[in-house]
Scaffold this motif. Structure first.
Motif, PDB file in Angstrom:
ATOM      1  N   CYS A  17      36.808  52.660  83.963  1.00  0.00           N
ATOM      2  CA  CYS A  17      38.136  53.265  84.065  1.00  0.00           C
ATOM      3  C   CYS A  17      39.106  52.551  83.123  1.00  0.00           C
ATOM      4  O   CYS A  17      39.878  53.190  82.408  1.00  0.00           O
ATOM      5  CB  CYS A  17      38.628  53.197  85.505  1.00  0.00           C
ATOM      6  N   ASP A  18      39.053  51.225  83.123  1.00  0.00           N
ATOM      7  CA  ASP A  18      39.912  50.449  82.228  1.00  0.00           C
ATOM      8  C   ASP A  18      39.593  50.745  80.767  1.00  0.00           C
ATOM      9  O   ASP A  18      40.488  50.896  79.938  1.00  0.00           O
ATOM     10  CB  ASP A  18      39.758  48.950  82.494  1.00  0.00           C
ATOM     11  N   LYS A  19      38.298  50.821  80.448  1.00  0.00           N
ATOM     12  CA  LYS A  19      37.903  51.122  79.074  1.00  0.00           C
ATOM     13  C   LYS A  19      38.370  52.515  78.661  1.00  0.00           C
ATOM     14  O   LYS A  19      38.796  52.719  77.522  1.00  0.00           O
ATOM     15  CB  LYS A  19      36.377  51.014  78.925  1.00  0.00           C
ATOM     16  N   THR A  20      38.308  53.449  79.595  1.00  0.00           N
ATOM     17  CA  THR A  20      38.751  54.811  79.320  1.00  0.00           C
ATOM     18  C   THR A  20      40.238  54.833  79.006  1.00  0.00           C
ATOM     19  O   THR A  20      40.697  55.568  78.120  1.00  0.00           O
ATOM     20  CB  THR A  20      38.439  55.721  80.527  1.00  0.00           C
ATOM     21  N   GLN A  21      40.987  53.999  79.713  1.00  0.00           N
ATOM     22  CA  GLN A  21      42.431  53.906  79.496  1.00  0.00           C
ATOM     23  C   GLN A  21      42.740  53.558  78.043  1.00  0.00           C
ATOM     24  O   GLN A  21      43.710  54.034  77.472  1.00  0.00           O
ATOM     25  CB  GLN A  21      43.012  52.859  80.435  1.00  0.00           C
ATOM     26  N   TYR A  22      41.903  52.736  77.437  1.00  0.00           N
ATOM     27  CA  TYR A  22      42.122  52.306  76.056  1.00  0.00           C
ATOM     28  C   TYR A  22      41.218  53.042  75.066  1.00  0.00           C
ATOM     29  O   TYR A  22      41.042  52.617  73.936  1.00  0.00           O
ATOM     30  CB  TYR A  22      41.908  50.793  75.949  1.00  0.00           C
ATOM     31  N   LYS A  23      40.611  54.131  75.537  1.00  0.00           N
ATOM     32  CA  LYS A  23      39.737  54.973  74.711  1.00  0.00           C
ATOM     33  C   LYS A  23      38.564  54.194  74.121  1.00  0.00           C
ATOM     34  O   LYS A  23      38.177  54.389  72.966  1.00  0.00           O
ATOM     35  CB  LYS A  23      40.543  55.677  73.623  1.00  0.00           C
ATOM     36  N   GLU A  24      37.990  53.295  74.941  1.00  0.00           N
ATOM     37  CA  GLU A  24      36.854  52.490  74.496  1.00  0.00           C
ATOM     38  C   GLU A  24      35.563  52.846  75.225  1.00  0.00           C
ATOM     39  O   GLU A  24      34.505  52.304  74.911  1.00  0.00           O
ATOM     40  CB  GLU A  24      37.158  51.005  74.713  1.00  0.00           C
ATOM     41  N   ALA A  25      35.618  53.748  76.192  1.00  0.00           N
ATOM     42  CA  ALA A  25      34.438  54.112  76.976  1.00  0.00           C
ATOM     43  C   ALA A  25      33.603  55.138  76.219  1.00  0.00           C
ATOM     44  O   ALA A  25      34.135  56.015  75.525  1.00  0.00           O
ATOM     45  CB  ALA A  25      34.858  54.668  78.329  1.00  0.00           C
ATOM     46  N   THR A  26      32.302  55.030  76.379  1.00  0.00           N
ATOM     47  CA  THR A  26      31.399  56.003  75.761  1.00  0.00           C
ATOM     48  C   THR A  26      31.351  57.262  76.630  1.00  0.00           C
ATOM     49  O   THR A  26      31.767  57.250  77.794  1.00  0.00           O
ATOM     50  CB  THR A  26      29.972  55.432  75.642  1.00  0.00           C
ATOM     51  N   LEU A  27      30.825  58.315  76.075  1.00  0.00           N
ATOM     52  CA  LEU A  27      30.682  59.563  76.818  1.00  0.00           C
ATOM     53  C   LEU A  27      29.815  59.343  78.064  1.00  0.00           C
ATOM     54  O   LEU A  27      30.141  59.816  79.153  1.00  0.00           O
ATOM     55  CB  LEU A  27      30.079  60.649  75.925  1.00  0.00           C
ATOM     56  N   TRP A  28      28.714  58.626  77.905  1.00  0.00           N
ATOM     57  CA  TRP A  28      27.810  58.362  79.029  1.00  0.00           C
ATOM     58  C   TRP A  28      28.523  57.569  80.128  1.00  0.00           C
ATOM     59  O   TRP A  28      28.360  57.862  81.321  1.00  0.00           O
ATOM     60  CB  TRP A  28      26.562  57.640  78.542  1.00  0.00           C
ATOM     61  N   GLU A  29      29.327  56.589  79.765  1.00  0.00           N
ATOM     62  CA  GLU A  29      30.092  55.821  80.752  1.00  0.00           C
ATOM     63  C   GLU A  29      31.071  56.720  81.501  1.00  0.00           C
ATOM     64  O   GLU A  29      31.221  56.609  82.725  1.00  0.00           O
ATOM     65  CB  GLU A  29      30.848  54.669  80.082  1.00  0.00           C
ATOM     66  N   MET A  30      31.720  57.609  80.777  1.00  0.00           N
ATOM     67  CA  MET A  30      32.689  58.504  81.415  1.00  0.00           C
ATOM     68  C   MET A  30      31.998  59.487  82.364  1.00  0.00           C
ATOM     69  O   MET A  30      32.538  59.824  83.420  1.00  0.00           O
ATOM     70  CB  MET A  30      33.517  59.239  80.365  1.00  0.00           C
ATOM     71  N   ILE A  31      30.793  59.930  81.995  1.00  0.00           N
ATOM     72  CA  ILE A  31      30.028  60.820  82.883  1.00  0.00           C
ATOM     73  C   ILE A  31      29.688  60.080  84.175  1.00  0.00           C
ATOM     74  O   ILE A  31      29.887  60.608  85.275  1.00  0.00           O
ATOM     75  CB  ILE A  31      28.752  61.329  82.177  1.00  0.00           C
ATOM     76  N   LYS A  32      29.185  58.856  84.043  1.00  0.00           N
ATOM     77  CA  LYS A  32      28.841  58.078  85.239  1.00  0.00           C
ATOM     78  C   LYS A  32      30.083  57.788  86.075  1.00  0.00           C
ATOM     79  O   LYS A  32      30.024  57.822  87.310  1.00  0.00           O
ATOM     80  CB  LYS A  32      28.122  56.781  84.854  1.00  0.00           C
ATOM     81  N   LEU A  33      31.210  57.511  85.430  1.00  0.00           N
ATOM     82  CA  LEU A  33      32.453  57.272  86.158  1.00  0.00           C
ATOM     83  C   LEU A  33      32.845  58.514  86.952  1.00  0.00           C
ATOM     84  O   LEU A  33      33.188  58.417  88.136  1.00  0.00           O
ATOM     85  CB  LEU A  33      33.582  56.885  85.200  1.00  0.00           C
ATOM     86  N   ASN A  34      32.785  59.675  86.320  1.00  0.00           N
ATOM     87  CA  ASN A  34      33.165  60.908  87.012  1.00  0.00           C
ATOM     88  C   ASN A  34      32.238  61.222  88.186  1.00  0.00           C
ATOM     89  O   ASN A  34      32.704  61.706  89.221  1.00  0.00           O
ATOM     90  CB  ASN A  34      33.246  62.079  86.033  1.00  0.00           C
ATOM     91  N   ILE A  35      30.970  60.918  88.062  1.00  0.00           N
ATOM     92  CA  ILE A  35      30.043  61.084  89.189  1.00  0.00           C
ATOM     93  C   ILE A  35      30.454  60.131  90.309  1.00  0.00           C
ATOM     94  O   ILE A  35      30.514  60.518  91.484  1.00  0.00           O
ATOM     95  CB  ILE A  35      28.586  60.841  88.751  1.00  0.00           C
ATOM     96  N   HIS A  36      30.765  58.901  89.952  1.00  0.00           N
ATOM     97  CA  HIS A  36      31.186  57.906  90.945  1.00  0.00           C
ATOM     98  C   HIS A  36      32.465  58.356  91.662  1.00  0.00           C
ATOM     99  O   HIS A  36      32.600  58.224  92.875  1.00  0.00           O
ATOM    100  CB  HIS A  36      31.405  56.543  90.276  1.00  0.00           C
TER     101      HIS A  36
END
Length: 87
Positions: A17-36
């Motif tokens: 979530c923090d990485k996403t805030q700074y646009k550093e998260a990968t697509l795969w990380e964001m998918i796993k975050l959204n599932i979580h």
């Protein structure tokens, strides 16, 4: 063949979530975050608060120190710390 992990612990979700805030998260990380976030209300709340923080900071007129000034402050601090520890 390694097993693909869709489920991540809350600590990892908050980090993504923090990485996403700074646009550093990968697509795969964001998918796993959204599932979580589908099943974890605590991380949904964390994500919501993070989004609010980002919005407030973008609207604010806070100016950050430039890299040269930060480095100078760091050197001054380390010098003062060394002087204090030598006493």
């Amino acid at each position: 063949m390694s097993k693909i992990k869709f489920f991540i612990p809350c600590d990892d979700a908050n980090h993504v979530c923090d990485k996403t805030q700074y646009k550093e998260a990968t697509l795969w990380e964001m998918i796993k975050l959204n599932i979580h976030l589908l099943y974890c209300k605590f991380c949904r709340e964390y994500t919501k608060n993070n989004a609010k923080l980002t919005k407030v900071l973008k609207k604010s007129e806070v100016e950050c120190l430039d890299k040269k000034c930060k480095e100078s402050m760091k050197l001054d601090f380390e010098k003062a710390l060394k002087e204090h520890s030598d006493q």
